[in-house]
Design a protein around this motif. Sequence first.
Motif, short mmCIF file in Angstrom:
data_model
loop_
_atom_site.label_atom_id
_atom_site.label_comp_id
_atom_site.label_asym_id
_atom_site.label_seq_id
_atom_site.Cartn_x
_atom_site.Cartn_y
_atom_site.Cartn_z
N LEU A 23 -53.26 -80.30 70.38
CA LEU A 23 -54.01 -79.05 70.55
C LEU A 23 -53.07 -77.89 70.92
O LEU A 23 -53.17 -76.78 70.40
N MET A 24 -52.13 -78.20 71.83
CA MET A 24 -51.17 -77.15 72.24
C MET A 24 -50.27 -76.78 71.07
O MET A 24 -50.00 -75.60 70.83
N ASN A 51 -48.33 -73.66 65.75
CA ASN A 51 -48.14 -73.96 64.32
C ASN A 51 -49.45 -73.66 63.59
O ASN A 51 -50.07 -74.56 63.02
N ASP A 52 -49.87 -72.42 63.63
CA ASP A 52 -51.19 -72.08 63.09
C ASP A 52 -51.21 -72.20 61.57
O ASP A 52 -50.18 -72.00 60.91
N SER A 53 -52.41 -72.50 61.03
CA SER A 53 -52.53 -72.80 59.60
C SER A 53 -52.24 -71.57 58.72
O SER A 53 -51.85 -71.71 57.58
N GLN A 54 -52.42 -70.37 59.27
CA GLN A 54 -52.18 -69.17 58.45
C GLN A 54 -50.74 -68.68 58.53
O GLN A 54 -50.37 -67.69 57.89
N GLY A 55 -49.94 -69.33 59.37
CA GLY A 55 -48.52 -68.96 59.45
C GLY A 55 -48.26 -67.62 60.14
O GLY A 55 -47.19 -67.02 59.97
N VAL A 56 -49.20 -67.16 60.94
CA VAL A 56 -49.02 -65.85 61.60
C VAL A 56 -47.93 -65.94 62.68
O VAL A 56 -47.11 -65.03 62.83
N THR A 57 -47.90 -67.06 63.41
CA THR A 57 -46.89 -67.20 64.47
C THR A 57 -45.49 -67.31 63.84
O THR A 57 -44.51 -66.80 64.40
N ALA A 58 -45.41 -67.95 62.67
CA ALA A 58 -44.13 -68.02 61.96
C ALA A 58 -43.67 -66.61 61.59
O ALA A 58 -42.51 -66.23 61.82
N ARG A 82 -36.65 -70.82 58.70
CA ARG A 82 -38.04 -71.22 58.89
C ARG A 82 -38.34 -71.34 60.38
O ARG A 82 -37.47 -71.56 61.20
N PHE A 83 -39.63 -71.17 60.67
CA PHE A 83 -40.10 -71.27 62.05
C PHE A 83 -40.38 -72.73 62.38
O PHE A 83 -40.87 -73.48 61.54
N TYR A 84 -40.05 -73.13 63.60
CA TYR A 84 -40.41 -74.47 64.06
C TYR A 84 -40.80 -74.41 65.54
O TYR A 84 -40.11 -73.77 66.33
N ALA A 85 -41.93 -75.03 65.90
CA ALA A 85 -42.32 -75.09 67.31
C ALA A 85 -42.59 -76.54 67.69
O ALA A 85 -43.29 -77.25 66.97
#
Length: 337
Positions: free
Chosen positions: A210-211, A216-223, A247-250
Amino acid sequence: MSATYHILTQKDLHPAGQQEHDFSTDVLIGLSQMPKQLSSKYFYDERGSQLFQEIMELPEYYLTSCEFEIISEQKEKISQDMAGEPFNLIEFGTGDGRKTKILLKNFLKKGFEFYYIPIDISEAAMKTLIKSMNKEFPELKTEGIVAEYFNGLKWLKNTAFRKNLVLFLGSNLGNFDKAHSRAFLHNLWNILNNGDSVVIGFDLKKDIDLMLKAYNDSQGVTAEFNLNLLRRINRELGGNFDLEKFRFYAGYDVFTGAIESYLVSLEQQEVFIEKIGQSFVFNSWEPIHTEYSYKYLESDIEELAGRTGFFIKKQLYDSKSYFVDSVWIVNKQDRHV
Ligand SMILES: C[S@@+](CC[C@H](N)C(=O)[O-])C[C@H]1O[C@@H](n2cnc3c(N)ncnc32)[C@H](O)[C@@H]1O
């Protein structure tokens, strides 16, 4: 009275603080380190602040909706201690202030006499905030300060004479590592007066998936929000980062209890930054650390309050107990830290 803001400069700090690093110096230091790092405080240019507003609307980013629920439903628990005396409402890292506005509305409805002082590093975010304050709360006495948190603290030393209520919402404190959060809170305690209150938003430890989904949101906004930092370096410092090559990685570090965000180089490459006058070499799969988002247990919050001189007065949870707004009091008579 209309809301205004000013950008804090070294001249505003008495005694003048140490010269702060600017963006280019911080980028030089950060990209020269091993592992490379860039501070999350530079996310918030105009585009970054807009992207963060989009993040707050994401279904996966439960932090905002949980804290919104807490403040909407439990605002009286915060308001009840503020009746009587005039006070300063000081807020660190306000952003668009969407949750703060619930409190402001309630305070104004009750006829409280207070001065609102939002402090935020982002001039773009502050401009938008001040504009919306003038529109929504024309009667509110507001003076925004564009400053980094620690400079804001230095400035407050000469301002915090009245009773104070300090807000640090949105789990902003979670962007500090443990040493920095202690330093910030202890510094804040020193500046505040006996009986002052602080409301801090903490994201609680919970199901790891959940965290992780919140970042890693599905729309890639955080990326996009993270990658925008490279775009900012290109625009403001004359960098030639190719955003397609990162690329973004969390991920969640179970030992430290932090979601850690990275931009990872997809190939061996060299990036030149004109204002720094230097190239930086990236190996394939080499990460740049961009953000900590610490998560807490109740016992972590108790320890943090105890170590920095505060007493926990109330814990305000959302209905799922994902998030807590912790109300702390300064009691300097019984505590000497
Ligand atoms: C994650 S957003 C949260 C905004 C708001 N508190 C909320 O809960 O919706 C963080 C805000 O803090 C500001 N900020 C981040 N790092 C900062 C720093 N080191 N000093 C001052 N402001 C900072 C950003 O510009 C941004 O507006």
